[in-house]
Design an enzyme around this catalytic site. Structure first.
Site, mmCIF file in Angstrom:
data_model
loop_
_atom_site.group_PDB
_atom_site.id
_atom_site.type_symbol
_atom_site.label_atom_id
_atom_site.label_comp_id
_atom_site.label_asym_id
_atom_site.label_seq_id
_atom_site.Cartn_x
_atom_site.Cartn_y
_atom_site.Cartn_z
ATOM 1 N N SER A 53 0.843 -1.199 0.000
ATOM 2 C CA SER A 53 0.000 0.000 0.000
ATOM 3 C C SER A 53 0.873 1.241 0.000
ATOM 4 O O SER A 53 0.611 2.210 -0.711
ATOM 5 C CB SER A 53 -0.916 0.012 1.220
ATOM 6 O OG SER A 53 -1.883 -1.006 1.101
ATOM 7 N N LYS A 60 1.101 7.204 -6.408
ATOM 8 C CA LYS A 60 0.012 8.153 -6.650
ATOM 9 C C LYS A 60 0.421 9.572 -6.270
ATOM 10 O O LYS A 60 0.060 10.537 -6.957
ATOM 11 C CB LYS A 60 -1.244 7.714 -5.883
ATOM 12 C CG LYS A 60 -1.911 6.519 -6.555
ATOM 13 C CD LYS A 60 -2.945 5.826 -5.698
ATOM 14 C CE LYS A 60 -3.438 4.570 -6.428
ATOM 15 N NZ LYS A 60 -4.299 3.719 -5.587
ATOM 16 N N GLN A 118 -6.621 4.111 0.033
ATOM 17 C CA GLN A 118 -5.787 3.067 -0.556
ATOM 18 C C GLN A 118 -6.286 1.681 -0.134
ATOM 19 O O GLN A 118 -6.535 1.450 1.038
ATOM 20 C CB GLN A 118 -4.327 3.270 -0.112
ATOM 21 C CG GLN A 118 -3.367 2.237 -0.659
ATOM 22 C CD GLN A 118 -3.333 2.229 -2.177
ATOM 23 O OE1 GLN A 118 -3.284 3.274 -2.815
ATOM 24 N NE2 GLN A 118 -3.429 1.038 -2.777
#
Lengths: 286, 286
Positions: A53, A60, A118
């Site tokens: 993650s 991102k 996420q």
């Protein structure tokens, strides 16, 4: 492998489309910044400290930085409860111009309009429930169709899967875009006969390669939202990712098809950026 | 007229079903009243002073009284603006237990949970927009199907019309009830070929008798939500009401069919009462 001679479909290159969108966003953000002195902000919620993650989130954040969107993380502990997480999302959902939230961040960033949670979330939290709290206004599937020059108006579209995250919203968007929409799911009798009539197939069932080449109408556009891990001893990881569509078969029949990976996947981040930008534009022009 | 010999369909008697539902509601309201000392309340909004609206409203109030639901009118002037009307609906939507509204009425009635906006509204107000503010949780179409013993699971259902008031909510409810749902509309190419495949047809297009007998699959269940006035010089009023389905033709082919009037129409009031009751039960058991 399909040889070039029997592959009929145009492969929709999600990575290339996503890159185009990102460039457009970068230029719009530059414009907002120059004209209004403000840039969009994205709040990224991470629960727990999974290594994978964290690496997705950093990817991102990098994508945000590249287009000029400011992002910041909200780290929540692994044991956060579902109501606590949802209340955090609500708090972030409340636009600063509506509810005065949150002064410090608004000051720092200009404004905050995007929220990303996420995945995966810990097992005690219902992902679908949390995600349904986040308004997703744009969707990568329709963007891929329109940017590939595929019109939806009056076309028969079949959506495979009825999840609140993908199947239902895509169905409503296709309907708004004047397609004739059929939604098939696990209780559908003889789904192949329905899929075989579709000009546009959106595969979002979460079943590895369930849609066979023989189920596809020649010339149809096939958007594969599935990402399923299947065992593959030839890979170092021991698995590879496949879609809900049997790509090797379907690309011999379809008119257009998205590969997995490299189709809808790269659109996720691009549309996240686009939604963040569009949200910011609405706040500015409010 | 179809003679009994060539009429195949079971006519679904909406009036009788509605009457059954009303009796069930009356007994439940009696139970609530005895056990908790509270009865459900319904707020009826009327805009302007049309004679026909007033008579419909008095019919609905009578229906409330018959089952023990208290009702009260909110009269708004003809020139009320759309935002004013919507804000009134929001005010009423806010449950007393959530937002402390409205103390006087809560005291008088026990609680108020149902809202009815009498149609038609003045031309400067968008009816669909106002109605979309009122959460309709139950729907007469699915109730008519289930009470006629027609299962939806795995069946092909075609919804004709995509309005926010009927087409879309019915589609989502059918999908939840495990039907395979197709939504056809004005941009659909060759709708008859799609309707001809349906085990269940929900006609909500607002087009008088557009669905012909030859479009119906033999044995299908046809629920006609349309209410269209067509000229009829033989009537004193000069018109009669017809559905979206050509009833005389369709009843020779369908397995079940609802007439217009007397099908979905009577269910409107019954489901209004049922929703009011169910809302009250949620407040009590909160």
């Amino acid at each position: 492998m399909a040889s070039p001679s029997d592959r009929k479909a145009t492969i929709i290159d999600g990575k290339a489309v996503a890159q185009t969108i990102r460039s457009e966003i970068a230029s719009e953000v530059r414009h907002l910044s120059e004209k209004y002195g403000k840039v969009p902000g994205l709040a990224v919620i991470i629960v727990g400290n999974r290594k994978d993650s964290q690496s997705y989130v950093s990817m991102k954040r990098k994508a945000c930085a590249e287009v000029g969107i400011k992002s910041f993380d909200i780290d929540l502990p692994q044991q956060v409860s579902e109501p606590e997480l949802i209340s955090k999302v609500h708090e972030l959902n409340a636009h600063p111009d509506v509810h005065g939230w949150p002064n410090l961040l608004t000051t720092l960033l200009g404004f905050t309009v995007g929220i990303l949670v996420q995945l995966p979330l810990p097992k005690h939290i219902n992902e679908e429930k949390v995600l349904s709290e986040i308004s997703l206004e744009k969707d990568g599937c329709l963007e891929l169709l329109s940017r590939s020059g595929i019109s939806t108006k009056g076309k028969k579209a079949v959506v495979v899967g009825r999840s609140n995250i993908v199947g239902l919203p895509v169905s409503l968007l296709l309907l708004k875009a004047d397609a004739t929409v059929t939604i098939v799911h696990s209780h559908t009798d003889n789904p192949e006969s329905i899929i075989r009539e579709a000009d546009i197939v959106i595969a979002a069932a979460g079943q590895a390669m369930m849609i066979k080449g023989s189920w596809i109408k020649p010339g149809a556009a096939v958007i594969d939202v599935g990402t399923n891990a299947v065992d593959d001893p030839s890979k170092k990881s021991g698995y590879r990712l496949v879609g809900d569509v049997d790509f090797q078969e379907a690309c011999k029949v379809a008119g257009w098809i998205t590969p997995v990976p490299g189709g809808v996947g790269p659109m996720t981040v691009a549309m996240l950026l686009k939604n963040t930008l569009d949200g910011a534009k609405r706040v500015i022009h409010h």
